[in-house]
Scaffold this active site. Structure first.
Site, mmCIF file in Angstrom:
data_model
loop_
_atom_site.group_PDB
_atom_site.id
_atom_site.type_symbol
_atom_site.label_atom_id
_atom_site.label_comp_id
_atom_site.label_asym_id
_atom_site.label_seq_id
_atom_site.Cartn_x
_atom_site.Cartn_y
_atom_site.Cartn_z
ATOM 1 C CB ALA A 63 -8.682 -7.500 5.574
ATOM 2 N N GLY A 108 -5.493 -9.413 2.003
ATOM 3 C CA GLY A 108 -6.772 -9.498 1.287
ATOM 4 C C GLY A 108 -6.695 -8.929 -0.120
ATOM 5 C CD GLU A 131 -2.776 -12.381 5.144
ATOM 6 O OE1 GLU A 131 -1.625 -12.696 4.761
ATOM 7 O OE2 GLU A 131 -3.699 -12.083 4.362
HETATM 8 N N1 DAK Z 1 -5.976 -1.509 6.738
HETATM 9 C C1 DAK Z 1 -6.325 -0.284 7.151
HETATM 10 N N2 DAK Z 1 -5.669 0.835 6.805
HETATM 11 C C2 DAK Z 1 -4.614 0.702 5.985
HETATM 12 C C3 DAK Z 1 -4.194 -0.557 5.492
HETATM 13 C C4 DAK Z 1 -4.926 -1.719 5.910
HETATM 14 N N3 DAK Z 1 -4.653 -2.972 5.483
HETATM 15 N N4 DAK Z 1 -3.112 -0.381 4.713
HETATM 16 C C5 DAK Z 1 -2.878 0.955 4.720
HETATM 17 N N5 DAK Z 1 -3.787 1.599 5.462
HETATM 18 C C6 DAK Z 1 -3.882 3.035 5.727
HETATM 19 C C7 DAK Z 1 -2.805 3.478 6.721
HETATM 20 O O1 DAK Z 1 -3.219 3.242 8.037
HETATM 21 C C8 DAK Z 1 -2.733 4.956 6.394
HETATM 22 O O2 DAK Z 1 -3.824 5.611 6.979
HETATM 23 P P1 DAK Z 1 -3.641 7.065 7.704
HETATM 24 O O3 DAK Z 1 -2.605 6.854 8.724
HETATM 25 O O4 DAK Z 1 -3.187 7.978 6.582
HETATM 26 O O5 DAK Z 1 -5.015 7.369 8.231
HETATM 27 C C9 DAK Z 1 -2.946 4.997 4.896
HETATM 28 O O6 DAK Z 1 -3.576 3.767 4.548
HETATM 29 C C10 DAK Z 1 -1.618 5.071 4.124
HETATM 30 O O7 DAK Z 1 -0.803 4.009 4.566
HETATM 31 P P2 DAK Z 1 0.700 4.227 5.053
HETATM 32 O O8 DAK Z 1 0.883 5.580 5.646
HETATM 33 O O9 DAK Z 1 1.070 3.065 5.883
HETATM 34 O O10 DAK Z 1 1.465 4.196 3.650
HETATM 35 P P3 DAK Z 1 2.951 3.730 3.370
HETATM 36 O O11 DAK Z 1 3.229 4.079 1.941
HETATM 37 O O12 DAK Z 1 3.881 4.200 4.438
HETATM 38 O O13 DAK Z 1 2.909 2.135 3.498
HETATM 39 C C11 DAK Z 1 1.971 -0.091 3.119
HETATM 40 C C12 DAK Z 1 2.137 1.376 2.609
HETATM 41 C C13 DAK Z 1 0.992 -0.818 2.196
HETATM 42 C C14 DAK Z 1 3.336 -0.788 3.086
HETATM 43 C C15 DAK Z 1 1.452 -0.023 4.574
HETATM 44 O O14 DAK Z 1 0.288 0.798 4.617
HETATM 45 C C16 DAK Z 1 1.069 -1.362 5.088
HETATM 46 O O15 DAK Z 1 1.938 -2.156 5.488
HETATM 47 N N6 DAK Z 1 -0.223 -1.618 5.178
HETATM 48 C C17 DAK Z 1 -0.738 -2.849 5.736
HETATM 49 C C18 DAK Z 1 -0.513 -3.987 4.782
HETATM 50 C C19 DAK Z 1 -1.012 -5.281 5.361
HETATM 51 O O16 DAK Z 1 -0.482 -5.787 6.360
HETATM 52 N N7 DAK Z 1 -2.012 -5.820 4.707
HETATM 53 C C20 DAK Z 1 -2.570 -7.097 5.130
HETATM 54 C C21 DAK Z 1 -3.674 -6.860 6.081
HETATM 55 S S1 DAK Z 1 -4.157 -8.385 6.794
HETATM 56 C C22 DAK Z 1 -9.588 -13.264 7.735
HETATM 57 C C23 DAK Z 1 -10.097 -12.407 6.809
HETATM 58 C C24 DAK Z 1 -9.272 -11.558 6.129
HETATM 59 C C25 DAK Z 1 -7.936 -11.553 6.386
HETATM 60 C C26 DAK Z 1 -7.415 -12.404 7.316
HETATM 61 C C27 DAK Z 1 -8.238 -13.276 8.000
HETATM 62 N N8 DAK Z 1 -10.426 -14.170 8.495
HETATM 63 C C28 DAK Z 1 -11.793 -13.777 8.787
HETATM 64 C C29 DAK Z 1 -9.883 -15.361 9.014
HETATM 65 C C30 DAK Z 1 -7.102 -10.610 5.712
HETATM 66 C C31 DAK Z 1 -6.053 -10.092 6.339
HETATM 67 C C32 DAK Z 1 -5.313 -8.989 5.746
HETATM 68 O O17 DAK Z 1 -5.508 -8.555 4.656
#
Ligand code: DAK
Length: 261
Positions: A63, A108, A131
């Site tokens: 997300a 997500g 998360e």
């Molecule tokens: N959201 C927004 N932007 C993201 C993103 C994300 N989840 N993942 C990556 N990006 C963006 C980065 O900010 C970056 O943008 P710029 O800086 O270029 O503008 C671009 O994508 C490239 O990412 P990186 O520069 O970080 O690329 P790397 O190769 O260095 O790293 C990575 C890739 C996938 C390891 C890293 O980007 C990363 O850790 N991303 C976040 C992964 C993550 O934590 N995903 C889970 C998100 S939490 C709920 C509803 C939904 C949810 C929970 C509760 N309720 C209503 C209760 C869901 C939660 C989630 O999904």
């Protein structure tokens, strides 16, 4: 549509989440467009869907953390409902959906893949529920679907530790059905989807319904669900044709496509 591509090739539709700059992260607009795309699928013509992400690096990196970071409690609930509604629509979609996971499937993204019927992935795929490292629980069904897919023990380990796993481990624990070199992934997804699309469509739909609905109830009730859906097939042209074709001893005869009726 800004963030979703939809293509139909024969009886197979391919939905691509197309927000490559943000690794296809799910913001509200992506969720809304995905929902509208599913609503627009022509179920008379399309018999199987493939869901994938744009680019070589990511299926869906979760997300959108930027969008979520400023949400109030009420907005958080609304965002969660938007996601849950569309994921559930995908899970209960009448036709099968194959997730072709071409890189990061985090948070997500992992939850989106788990809402599909079948997951196959590229060798560079990475799965995880990070998360708790962000101070939240999985919110798009992760606690529920992961535990059902890989068992409670493994799901708890992945969710509590927030550790990502690579494609080989995802395969070993049963989170994905197969792992392919990245350049072969889409061809393999299309081959599987094409194989599904060749089978009697109403029977395939009924199988999906029977498996999904049966898993939610005890075995006595589940068997009744199967009986009903099995019986329904005997009102279809496809059942009559499929069985008549088998019983016809003329080996020269070529099997015709099922008619979906
Ligand atoms: N959201 C927004 N932007 C993201 C993103 C994300 N989840 N993942 C990556 N990006 C963006 C980065 O900010 C970056 O943008 P710029 O800086 O270029 O503008 C671009 O994508 C490239 O990412 P990186 O520069 O970080 O690329 P790397 O190769 O260095 O790293 C990575 C890739 C996938 C390891 C890293 O980007 C990363 O850790 N991303 C976040 C992964 C993550 O934590 N995903 C889970 C998100 S939490 C709920 C509803 C939904 C949810 C929970 C509760 N309720 C209503 C209760 C869901 C939660 C989630 O999904």
């Amino acid at each position: 549509m800004d963030f979703i591509l939809y293509e139909v090739n024969g009886a197979v539709g391919t939905i691509t989440i197309n927000r490559e700059k943000a690794l296809n992260a799910l913001n509200s607009q992506v969720l809304e467009e995905l929902d509208a795309t599913l609503d627009a699928v022509d179920l008379d013509a399309v018999r199987c869907l493939i869901l994938t992400g744009a680019g070589a690096k990511s299926f869906v990196a979760g997300a959108d953390i930027g969008e979520m970071s400023t949400l109030t409690k009420a907005e958080g609930e609304a965002f969660g409902k938007k996601g849950n509604d569309v994921f559930r629509k995908l899970e209960t979609f009448p036709i099968p959906v194959i997730a072709a996971v071409n890189g990061f499937a985090l948070g997500g993204g992992c939850e989106l893949a788990m809402s599909c019927d079948i997951r196959i992935c590229a060798e560079n795929a990475v799965f995880g529920q990070p998360e708790v490292g962000l101070g939240i629980t999985p919110g798009f069904g992760g606690t529920q679907r992961l535990a059902r897919l890989v068992g409670a023990g493994m799901a708890k380990q992945m969710i509590y530790t927030a550790r990502n796993i690579k494609a080989d481990e995802a395969f070993r624990i049963g989170l994905v059905n197969a792992v392919y070199p990245a350049e072969e992934l889409m061809a393999q997804a299309e081959k599987m989807a094409g194989g599904i699309a060749k089978n009697a469509p109403i029977a395939v739909r009924n199988c999906k319904k029977a498996i999904n609905e049966g898993l939610d109830v005890d075995m006595d009730k589940a068997i009744v669900i199967e009986e009903k859906l099995f019986g329904d097939c005997f009102e279809t042209e496809d059942q009559k044709y499929g069985m008549a074709f088998f019983l016809d001893k003329n080996k020269e005869k070529v099997k015709e496509p099922f008619k979906n009726c």
